[in-house]
Motif scaffolding. Structure first.
Motif, mmCIF file in Angstrom:
data_model
loop_
_atom_site.group_PDB
_atom_site.id
_atom_site.type_symbol
_atom_site.label_atom_id
_atom_site.label_comp_id
_atom_site.label_asym_id
_atom_site.label_seq_id
_atom_site.Cartn_x
_atom_site.Cartn_y
_atom_site.Cartn_z
ATOM 1 N N GLN A 163 0.826 -1.215 0.000
ATOM 2 C CA GLN A 163 0.000 0.000 0.000
ATOM 3 C C GLN A 163 0.854 1.256 0.000
ATOM 4 O O GLN A 163 0.548 2.230 -0.703
ATOM 5 C CB GLN A 163 -0.929 -0.011 1.213
ATOM 6 N N ASN A 166 2.230 1.781 -3.499
ATOM 7 C CA ASN A 166 1.172 2.211 -4.416
ATOM 8 C C ASN A 166 0.768 3.655 -4.175
ATOM 9 O O ASN A 166 0.437 4.386 -5.113
ATOM 10 C CB ASN A 166 -0.043 1.294 -4.305
ATOM 11 N N GLN A 167 0.792 4.078 -2.929
ATOM 12 C CA GLN A 167 0.456 5.470 -2.599
ATOM 13 C C GLN A 167 1.621 6.424 -2.867
ATOM 14 O O GLN A 167 1.458 7.633 -2.730
ATOM 15 C CB GLN A 167 0.069 5.570 -1.120
ATOM 16 N N GLU A 279 -11.044 7.293 4.575
ATOM 17 C CA GLU A 279 -9.671 7.793 4.538
ATOM 18 C C GLU A 279 -9.620 9.303 4.325
ATOM 19 O O GLU A 279 -8.832 10.007 4.944
ATOM 20 C CB GLU A 279 -8.876 7.075 3.439
#
Length: 925
Positions: A163, A166-167, A279
């Motif tokens: 994650q 990917n961010q 989020e």
């Protein structure tokens, strides 16, 4: 020995002798000169790209550095590879998967820069690059050694890495969270998951009494040595038993640094998770909270001192006597199980939101009193409670099962030393036994605790005296830990906390301006403020804060915002590396294994039986720059979310990534080299985990520094660096072998071509699944040991005693220590796998069915073309087409003559398996 090798050896020996001649007298070491001796530790330069003769070949500045080296050696680079080759190369580089057939087609082909953008935005990018980092992190999901018990919740670290990548999380944040995410952002589930990095190493579960302490020092060494290699390219662990034989690291510096992890242990805890829809709301909440805290701190820093001095010159009338109780108006309470605290402006807090079955509170507060002798807890009624409370239970009651108090100086790390509580008193208690006020400090967290049934709906008070007064001239920080385990959801609904300086203070006592008497006493001293030392003046300023209306408004606004925090909609159990939590279950728990020891000692020759002095955290002098001492990175718990933690790891994380005064400039070099390595097959430094004197010197030192500077310039984000590298002419070269060039540079260290290399075992298996149409793209979650799984190989469960055979066959490393670079061997069983593996045969059957449906069963020419496009990313040439058609016809005839009714299907399966077995399928060119 060759002359060059001899010279390198002598250089290393001289460096070793030079360091060790003064290593034990640190004050005589000129660390600036020490850094200047070695390329990896010199200050980060931002070199200007050199001039080159063949400027027409250059696509970006990377190429100038590469071409200058080639021209100096009489070499010219290879021409650019074919567009289809580059597209396939980009697909495997960035996602570890072959491109879909449609993406390879002439009509659908995109410009390479657009394809790179698409691949970087793919969720599969994180899966590909996470596998590289998991090697570095020696990630596995079991303890190792003979029992090799599973760590069922360790997989969350793997999911964090995916994650984060990917961010495009900034790499400096990526580093900090892995060593101290629990201290930096404890409310962020990704930060908690990140700390699995420290606990990913092996640890024995079958220990005798004599092995307990030595195993703990082994564990600390694993944490430090892995951090050193992963982030700094430094073999710090070599200094555990003696001064480092080559690099300037003394044993005493090793133990000072390893004490960073002295209180760190593996735990399994429930972590709150926000779903994607939450989020954004959570990010906005965090942004507003940061702004509120910044406003308060700016006011406190810029304006409060002036207001305090004005007050000091002309104070209001002092109270006649010192107040009995001083309300902790700056208290910062936190529920560990999801409840929210809303400040009411009178020093009390209203509990809102979740009312968990078993709640735990941590309350921190600064106290300006020079002496504290007692604590008072008020349980106040409120109209929002059943029967006005003062508890949140259905009958209005509460049950405080356990209370613990800790005290420290304001500038001290951790939560401080425990305070022994004595003489508990209350205005009312439910009975004199297990529901008395005394039962809240009896050590029984489950069966007893102060309760007040019989006087529901009224305010109640409890006082706990300190066995020994807390005496700090500059005031103190108190940390209160309150547990509510004695009954279901029996929590105080509106608490208020006060302290006293009197001996045996009464239950009640007022003081609307409780700090006035303390301040007036100081104001009456000769010489005024100028006569006070720095510590005393700071303590008085802290005591004045609750009297200042503007500061109080800012403080209440910040605390009120905490109650508006978005509530998570689920919790997950995560293995974390943290402090102050219950350790993971251990096979030796019943035999007294303490999991960690209070102090870290200097050990002679690394032997726990030869303990020396207790050491305190300090960072490597080699990377202390600008005249800064280790204390420069010390984190004050007052402003941090986890005040009960030591924050040693947080300080370590800040030092690791500080490019101005700390080691951040080296960390930038190390990760820039890793990026280059995975795109070119070999790093500019061929020893990615060792940048010390024993390392291979960089082939292009100026380029390495230039890349590190661009990384920092881009905010430590990795995706722009990928784009930069893939847009270079150096990366886009063909892999053609030219004997004349190889004669000058056999190993291609100076990059006259793109070096072909075999894909990793994970990528080969994932390609088999993708090409056969069987890939399950489900992301995250628990892994499996079943090789029949259709998910990507990164989701295999990594059990140290039962590694996946296919992955081992293709050189996947054993996860015992950090692995910066995989070996690439060529052995017969690799070919036998493609020929005989039942799994490969299953993939071939599925691929054959795909070819039948997509190309049409009667058009064998179309089948051959589609097969080559899917498996190899290109069309067959004329000879390959002729050979493949002849092969298909022969196989079909053979099966038909043998009486096989599905002869076409079987022939296509053989053709598919043959494509899988081609070298081109498993190699990147």
């Amino acid at each position: 020995m060759k002359p060059k090798k001899t010279l390198s050896f002598l250089t290393a020996v001289l460096a070793f002798c030079s360091f060790h001649s003064h290593a034990r007298e640190e004050e005589h070491v000129n660390w600036e000169a020490e850094r200047a001796k070695h390329w990896a530790w010199r200050e980060l330069a931002d070199p200007k790209p050199p001039a080159v003769r063949n400027a027409g070949w250059v696509r970006n500045s990377i190429d100038r550095f590469v071409l200058a080296k080639l021209e100096a050696r009489g070499l010219v680079p290879n021409p650019q590879a074919d567009a289809r080759v580059l597209a396939r190369r980009a697909g495997f580089d960035l996602t570890g998967l072959p491109l879909e057939i449609e993406a390879r087609g002439a009509k659908g082909r995109k410009p390479l820069h657009a394809l790179v953008d698409e691949l970087l935005a793919s969720p599969h990018y994180g899966e590909r690059w996470a596998r590289h980092w998991l090697d570095v992190a020696r990630f596995a999901e079991s303890h190792g050694f003979e029992q090799d018990y599973d760590r069922p919740h360790a997989y969350h670290f793997r999911d964090f890495v995916i994650q984060a990548l990917n961010q495009d999380m900034p790499f400096d944040q990526f580093v900090r969270w892995q060593v101290a995410g629990d201290e930096i952002a404890p409310d962020n589930h990704l930060a908690m998951m990140a700390t699995g990095f420290l606990g990913a190493g092996v640890f024995p579960t079958q220990l005798t009494e004599k092995e307990f302490e030595s195993a703990r020092y082994d564990e600390l060494d694993d944490m430090l040595n892995t951090s050193g290699m992963a982030f700094l390219g430094l073999t710090i662990g070599c200094a555990r038993c003696h001064d480092h034989k080559f690099d300037p690291i003394a044993t005493k510096d090793y133990y000072r640094l390893v004490s960073t992890f002295g209180l760190t242990k593996r735990s399994e805890i429930d972590v709150s998770v926000h779903d994607p829809a939450q989020e954004k709301a959570f990010a906005e909440w965090e942004k507003k909270r940061d702004a509120l805290l910044a406003s308060r701190d700016e006011y406190e820093r810029e304006k409060l001192p002036e207001r305090f001095e004005a007050w000091f010159l002309d104070p209001p009338e002092a109270p006649s006597v010192l107040p009995t109780w001083v309300t902790l108006e700056n208290a910062e309470p936190k529920s560990l199980d999801g409840a929210a605290f809303k400040p009411l402006g009178d020093g009390s807090f209203l509990l809102t939101g979740a009312n968990p079955r078993d709640d735990r509170w941590v309350v921190t507060a600064e106290v300006g009193l020079p002496k504290v002798t007692a604590l008072r807890i008020e349980a106040l009624a409120h109209e929002s409670f059943k029967r006005r409370g003062p508890g949140r239970a259905g009958n209005g009651n509460f049950a405080l099962s356990d209370l613990r108090v800790f005290a420290k100086r304001p500038d001290e790390a951790g939560k401080g030393k425990p305070v022994k509580l004595v003489n508990p008193r209350a205005d009312y208690q439910q009975n004199a036994g297990h529901l008395s006020v005394a039962s809240s400090i009896d050590g029984d967290k489950r069966k007893s605790g102060w309760a007040v049934d019989g006087q529901i709906g009224k305010d109640h008070f409890a006082v706990f005296e300190f066995a020994e007064p807390v005496n700090f001239s500059g005031g103190c920080v108190l940390t209160l830990e309150l547990d509510y385990f004695a009954n279901v959801s029996h929590v105080i609904g509106r608490p208020r906390f006060s302290v006293s300086s009197q001996l045996a203070p009464p239950l009640k006592g007022e003081g609307a301006k409780q700090a006035l008497a303390v301040l007036h006493e100081a104001a009456g001293k000769p010489g005024g403020l100028e006569a006070l030392d720095k510590e005393s003046r700071a303590a008085l300023l802290r005591a004045f804060r609750p009297l200042d209306s503007e500061w109080k408004t800012l403080q209440v606004a910040a605390l009120a915002h905490d109650s508006a925090k978005p509530k998570p909609n689920k919790t997950i159990k995560v293995m974390v590396s943290t402090e102050g939590r219950k350790p993971m279950k251990h096979h030796a728990d019943g035999r007294g294994y303490p999991h960690f020891y209070k102090d870290v000692h200097f050990l002679e020759r690394g032997d726990p039986n030869q303990k020396g002095e207790v050491v305190a955290q300090a960072f490597l002098p080699l990377f202390l720059r600008g005249g800064k001492e280790s204390s420069h990175w010390t984190v004050s718990s007052r402003s941090e979310a986890v005040s009960s933690a030591s924050h040693r790891r947080h300080a370590f994380a800040k030092w690791l990534t500080d490019i101005e005064f700390g080691a951040g400039y080296v960390a930038a070099r190390v990760i820039a080299n890793r990026l280059w390595q995975h795109h070119f097959g070999q790093g500019l430094v061929s020893t990615p985990n060792d940048f010390g004197y024993q390392s291979s010197p960089p082939s292009h030192p100026e380029l390495l520094d230039w890349l590190a500077c661009r990384l920092i310039e881009n905010g430590w984000r990795l995706k722009p660096m990928h784009k930069l590298i893939l847009s270079s002419a150096a990366w886009r070269q063909s892999s053609a072998h030219v004997p004349a060039k190889a004669a000058k540079d056999l190993n291609n260290r100076f990059l006259w071509r793109f070096s072909p290399r075999r894909l990793e075992g994970e990528v080969i298996r994932d390609s088999l699944l993708a090409v056969s149409g069987q890939l399950d793209k489900t992301m995250f979650g628990k892994g499996t040991l079943d090789e029949r799984s259709r998910r990507r190989s990164i989701y295999f469960f990594i059990k140290r005693s039962k590694l996946i055979p296919t992955m081992q066959l293709f050189d996947a490393p054993e996860p015992l220590v950090s692995q910066g670079r995989r070996q690439s061997t060529t052995i017969a069983p690799q070919a036998l796998l493609f020929m005989n593996s039942p799994h490969v045969r299953e993939y071939a059957v599925a691929f054959a069915q795909r070819l039948l449906s997509e190309a049409g069963g009667e058009d064998l020419g179309g089948v051959v073309t589609t097969g080559y496009q899917a498996a190899l990313g290109r069309q067959p040439d004329a000879d390959e087409r002729t050979t493949a058609l002849a092969f298909l016809q022969a196989q079909e005839t053979s099966y038909r003559e043998a009486g096989q009714g599905n002869s076409r299907q079987l022939a296509l399966t053989d053709f598919a398996q043959t494509l899988f077995g081609l070298n081109e399928f498993s190699y990147l060119r």
